[in-house]
Scaffold this motif. Structure first.
Motif, PDB file in Angstrom:
ATOM      1  N   LEU A   1     -26.014 -95.442  -5.781  1.00 26.95           N
ATOM      2  CA  LEU A   1     -24.654 -94.938  -5.947  1.00 26.95           C
ATOM      3  C   LEU A   1     -24.333 -93.973  -4.814  1.00 26.95           C
ATOM      4  O   LEU A   1     -25.192 -93.200  -4.374  1.00 26.95           O
ATOM      5  CB  LEU A   1     -24.495 -94.203  -7.284  1.00 26.95           C
ATOM      6  CG  LEU A   1     -25.085 -94.856  -8.532  1.00 26.95           C
ATOM      7  CD1 LEU A   1     -24.895 -93.941  -9.734  1.00 26.95           C
ATOM      8  CD2 LEU A   1     -24.449 -96.214  -8.769  1.00 26.95           C
ATOM      9  N   SER A   2     -23.074 -93.990  -4.335  1.00 24.00           N
ATOM     10  CA  SER A   2     -22.663 -93.039  -3.306  1.00 24.00           C
ATOM     11  C   SER A   2     -21.163 -92.824  -3.368  1.00 24.00           C
ATOM     12  O   SER A   2     -20.410 -93.661  -3.878  1.00 24.00           O
ATOM     13  CB  SER A   2     -23.056 -93.528  -1.901  1.00 24.00           C
ATOM     14  OG  SER A   2     -22.271 -94.647  -1.518  1.00 24.00           O
ATOM     15  N   ALA A   3     -20.742 -91.679  -2.848  1.00 24.63           N
ATOM     16  CA  ALA A   3     -19.327 -91.356  -2.701  1.00 24.63           C
ATOM     17  C   ALA A   3     -19.131 -90.718  -1.336  1.00 24.63           C
ATOM     18  O   ALA A   3     -20.009 -89.992  -0.849  1.00 24.63           O
ATOM     19  CB  ALA A   3     -18.857 -90.410  -3.811  1.00 24.63           C
ATOM     20  N   HIS A   4     -17.969 -90.990  -0.711  1.00 30.24           N
ATOM     21  CA  HIS A   4     -17.738 -90.570   0.666  1.00 30.24           C
ATOM     22  C   HIS A   4     -16.344 -89.971   0.810  1.00 30.24           C
ATOM     23  O   HIS A   4     -15.369 -90.451   0.214  1.00 30.24           O
ATOM     24  CB  HIS A   4     -17.855 -91.767   1.620  1.00 30.24           C
ATOM     25  CG  HIS A   4     -19.166 -92.495   1.525  1.00 30.24           C
ATOM     26  ND1 HIS A   4     -20.159 -92.364   2.454  1.00 30.24           N
ATOM     27  CD2 HIS A   4     -19.636 -93.348   0.583  1.00 30.24           C
ATOM     28  CE1 HIS A   4     -21.193 -93.108   2.099  1.00 30.24           C
ATOM     29  NE2 HIS A   4     -20.889 -93.721   0.966  1.00 30.24           N
ATOM     30  N   LEU A   5     -16.253 -88.942   1.655  1.00 36.61           N
ATOM     31  CA  LEU A   5     -14.979 -88.340   2.023  1.00 36.61           C
ATOM     32  C   LEU A   5     -14.994 -88.106   3.518  1.00 36.61           C
ATOM     33  O   LEU A   5     -15.902 -87.449   4.043  1.00 36.61           O
ATOM     34  CB  LEU A   5     -14.773 -87.003   1.291  1.00 36.61           C
ATOM     35  CG  LEU A   5     -13.569 -86.166   1.745  1.00 36.61           C
ATOM     36  CD1 LEU A   5     -12.262 -86.893   1.436  1.00 36.61           C
ATOM     37  CD2 LEU A   5     -13.591 -84.786   1.089  1.00 36.61           C
ATOM     38  N   GLY A   6     -13.993 -88.638   4.227  1.00 34.99           N
ATOM     39  CA  GLY A   6     -13.917 -88.480   5.673  1.00 34.99           C
ATOM     40  C   GLY A   6     -12.686 -87.701   6.077  1.00 34.99           C
ATOM     41  O   GLY A   6     -11.554 -88.105   5.791  1.00 34.99           O
TER      42      GLY A   6
ATOM     43  N   GLN B   1     -10.731 -91.632   4.651  1.00 35.42           N
ATOM     44  CA  GLN B   1     -11.736 -92.262   3.795  1.00 35.42           C
ATOM     45  C   GLN B   1     -11.961 -91.480   2.507  1.00 35.42           C
ATOM     46  O   GLN B   1     -12.224 -90.282   2.538  1.00 35.42           O
ATOM     47  CB  GLN B   1     -13.069 -92.356   4.544  1.00 35.42           C
ATOM     48  CG  GLN B   1     -13.025 -93.240   5.773  1.00 35.42           C
ATOM     49  CD  GLN B   1     -14.279 -93.058   6.604  1.00 35.42           C
ATOM     50  OE1 GLN B   1     -14.604 -91.955   7.012  1.00 35.42           O
ATOM     51  NE2 GLN B   1     -14.981 -94.148   6.857  1.00 35.42           N
ATOM     52  N   VAL B   2     -11.842 -92.168   1.398  1.00 36.77           N
ATOM     53  CA  VAL B   2     -12.252 -91.675   0.087  1.00 36.77           C
ATOM     54  C   VAL B   2     -12.723 -92.919  -0.672  1.00 36.77           C
ATOM     55  O   VAL B   2     -11.896 -93.708  -1.130  1.00 36.77           O
ATOM     56  CB  VAL B   2     -11.115 -90.979  -0.684  1.00 36.77           C
ATOM     57  CG1 VAL B   2     -11.629 -90.446  -2.013  1.00 36.77           C
ATOM     58  CG2 VAL B   2     -10.498 -89.856   0.135  1.00 36.77           C
ATOM     59  N   TYR B   3     -14.032 -93.113  -0.781  1.00 39.00           N
ATOM     60  CA  TYR B   3     -14.496 -94.339  -1.425  1.00 39.00           C
ATOM     61  C   TYR B   3     -15.863 -94.131  -2.073  1.00 39.00           C
ATOM     62  O   TYR B   3     -16.585 -93.179  -1.760  1.00 39.00           O
ATOM     63  CB  TYR B   3     -14.548 -95.501  -0.432  1.00 39.00           C
ATOM     64  CG  TYR B   3     -15.569 -95.377   0.673  1.00 39.00           C
ATOM     65  CD1 TYR B   3     -16.844 -95.935   0.532  1.00 39.00           C
ATOM     66  CD2 TYR B   3     -15.260 -94.746   1.879  1.00 39.00           C
ATOM     67  CE1 TYR B   3     -17.783 -95.854   1.544  1.00 39.00           C
ATOM     68  CE2 TYR B   3     -16.188 -94.654   2.896  1.00 39.00           C
ATOM     69  CZ  TYR B   3     -17.450 -95.209   2.722  1.00 39.00           C
ATOM     70  OH  TYR B   3     -18.382 -95.111   3.736  1.00 39.00           O
ATOM     71  N   LEU B   4     -16.192 -95.050  -2.985  1.00 38.91           N
ATOM     72  CA  LEU B   4     -17.488 -95.049  -3.653  1.00 38.91           C
ATOM     73  C   LEU B   4     -18.154 -96.403  -3.442  1.00 38.91           C
ATOM     74  O   LEU B   4     -17.484 -97.412  -3.172  1.00 38.91           O
ATOM     75  CB  LEU B   4     -17.335 -94.755  -5.146  1.00 38.91           C
ATOM     76  CG  LEU B   4     -16.546 -95.759  -5.998  1.00 38.91           C
ATOM     77  CD1 LEU B   4     -17.444 -96.877  -6.540  1.00 38.91           C
ATOM     78  CD2 LEU B   4     -15.853 -95.057  -7.157  1.00 38.91           C
ATOM     79  N   THR B   5     -19.469 -96.421  -3.548  1.00 38.80           N
ATOM     80  CA  THR B   5     -20.211 -97.679  -3.500  1.00 38.80           C
ATOM     81  C   THR B   5     -21.246 -97.696  -4.614  1.00 38.80           C
ATOM     82  O   THR B   5     -21.751 -96.647  -5.029  1.00 38.80           O
ATOM     83  CB  THR B   5     -20.938 -97.877  -2.153  1.00 38.80           C
ATOM     84  OG1 THR B   5     -21.992 -96.920  -2.022  1.00 38.80           O
ATOM     85  CG2 THR B   5     -19.984 -97.751  -0.975  1.00 38.80           C
ATOM     86  N   PHE B   6     -21.562 -98.888  -5.096  1.00 39.62           N
ATOM     87  CA  PHE B   6     -22.667 -99.050  -6.044  1.00 39.62           C
ATOM     88  C   PHE B   6     -23.219-100.466  -5.910  1.00 39.62           C
ATOM     89  O   PHE B   6     -22.498-101.407  -5.563  1.00 39.62           O
ATOM     90  CB  PHE B   6     -22.232 -98.759  -7.480  1.00 39.62           C
ATOM     91  CG  PHE B   6     -21.162 -99.665  -8.026  1.00 39.62           C
ATOM     92  CD1 PHE B   6     -21.489-100.797  -8.761  1.00 39.62           C
ATOM     93  CD2 PHE B   6     -19.820 -99.378  -7.813  1.00 39.62           C
ATOM     94  CE1 PHE B   6     -20.511-101.625  -9.274  1.00 39.62           C
ATOM     95  CE2 PHE B   6     -18.828-100.205  -8.320  1.00 39.62           C
ATOM     96  CZ  PHE B   6     -19.168-101.331  -9.059  1.00 39.62           C
ATOM     97  N   GLY B   7     -24.508-100.596  -6.173  1.00 38.63           N
ATOM     98  CA  GLY B   7     -25.181-101.892  -6.074  1.00 38.63           C
ATOM     99  C   GLY B   7     -26.636-101.696  -5.696  1.00 38.63           C
ATOM    100  O   GLY B   7     -27.171-100.588  -5.738  1.00 38.63           O
TER     101      GLY B   7
END
Length: 421
Positions: free
Chosen positions: A103-108, A142-148
């Motif tokens: 899991l991750s979350a990002h802010l650019g 950028q404001v996004y999340l990832t999972f997998g």
């Protein structure tokens, strides 16, 4: 090596900083862990500053949509100090593994150094904005999340860079530099320069999207997703209407080591979205914008070369859905290419690239001053003075042609520094 969307990218030190800035992917420049080690916090980014001297043609421009810079009525030589193709970047990420899922979350955050009080740092019109008591703009891309995980693939939800045109810009040698100066050469410069945007590829842009990338299959993977539909600019004759469906995009990518010193990477993407406009209380028109691109790159020791081509219908030029149709919704076809070769001698890389972006008329009644072709050639020298600091110089020549034979030319020279962290 850095892994993005399931692909491994070999990167020079300066390119790693560029990639971090563009994608907001944590590279461990500054990593902090919680006491239990469950979460990792990362901070990455860059600061880049360039002196840009441009020899432009006198105003006004003779080409609608031309990217050769134009000065003012009283002169055509312009000096600016600002960011290049990339703004500065400070990207933050948090990541963990829970229940077998990554899991991750990002802010650019992407601040500029140009004085900009006009809202969007990339849409400020030339005028009297660069004055005393001004401030710079903050670009939140950028404001996004990832999972997998490696078995099921990866989902990405949020605002991030798109798929169409991504490989062209991420491999553009002018990414840490300037390339085409564009509206950075003016009395109220924009936050960033063009690089090769509109001069070989359409800008990838940042889109609100929901994507899925498959696991890696012998170096290949596929990404498919939907994105928040964006409204066409510069050409629509009606009032933008709500979109009944999202936009769709996809990408097939393949990495193949040929031997210990040679690597090949190739990709192909597509994009499609419907535009809707109201022209009266009971009348409306719509059209489909579609496009595809192909990219191929070869690395042989210190040499790197790539070729890129795109084609669109109702997709526009320079940016997505810019000048994509006339005022009645008749679509314009577009296409373009960028080729590049670089060679590294010690810590110094030498490179040249050439690109063209073409736009057809919608019909015989379309505007004759509409741009028919923007083209650019850039030569650059990039010196990796340290692991994280690159000093560079570029010379770029730009020409814009209209369908009626009008043309504009410009030349810009830049020197600067790019610091990644």
């Amino acid at each position: 090596m850095v892994k993005l969307r399931g692909k491994l990218y070999p990167l020079a030190p300066w390119a790693a900083g560029v990639l971090i800035a563009l994608m907001g992917t944590p590279a461990g420049a500054v990593d902090l862990k919680t006491a239990d080690g469950a979460w990792t916090f990362s901070i990455d980014g860059n600061v880049n500053v360039h002196y840009i001297y441009s020899k432009c043609e006198n105003s006004p421009s003779a080409v609608d949509g031309g990217l050769a810079c134009t000065g003012t009525a009283s002169g055509s030589n312009v000096s600016n100090i600002g960011n290049g193709l990339l703004p500065a970047a400070f990207t933050f990420a948090v990541a963990t593994t829970q229940g077998g899922y990554d899991l991750s979350a990002h802010l650019g955050l992407f601040p500029g150094i140009a004085t900009n009080d006009g809202g969007s740092p990339n849409l400020q019109a030339n005028g009297a904005g660069n004055t005393a008591l001004g401030t710079t703009g903050l670009d939140v891309r950028q404001v996004y999340l990832t999972f997998g995980n490696k078995d099921i693939g990866t989902f990405l939800f949020g605002r991030n860079f798109g798929l169409f045109g991504f490989d062209a810009i991420i491999n553009d040698m002018t990414l840490p530099g300037v390339g085409g100066a564009g509206s950075a050469s003016g009395p109220a410069p924009a936050n960033t320069t063009l690089g090769s945007i509109g001069l070989g590829y359409i800008y990838v842009d940042t889109l609100a999207q929901m994507d899925y990338t498959t696991p890696d299959f012998s170096g290949a993977n596929f990404t498919i997703g939907i994105f928040d539909p964006i409204t066409a600019l510069a050409g629509g004759g009606g009032i933008p209407a709500g979109k009944k469906a999202p936009g769709f995009h996809g990408k097939l990518a393949w990495t193949m080591p040929i031997n210990s010193t040679t690597k090949f990477y190739g990709s192909a993407t597509f994009i499609t979205q419907k535009q809707n406009f109201d022209t009266g209380p009971t009348t409306a028109y719509s059209y489909n914008g579609t496009g595809f691109d192909v990219f191929a790159k070869i690395d042989v020791q210190d040499f790197e070369g790539f070729a890129y081509y795109y084609h669109g219908s109702g997709l526009g030029t320079t940016g997505l859905f810019i000048r994509s149709a006339d005022a009645l919704g008749n679509t314009r076809d577009s296409d373009g290419f960028l080729v590049q070769a670089t060679y590294k001698v010690g810590q110094v890389k030498f490179g040249v690239n050439y690109g063209e972006s073409k736009l057809d008329l919608a019909n015989a009644a379309d505007s004759p001053t509409l741009v028919s072709k923007n083209r650019k050639v850039t030569g650059g020298v990039y010196d990796s003075l340290t692991k994280n600091l690159t000093l560079l110089a570029e010379v770029t020549d730009v020409k814009a042609d209209a369908h009626n034979g009008n043309s504009n030319k410009s030349t810009n020279f830049n020197v600067g520094a790019f610091l990644s962290f």
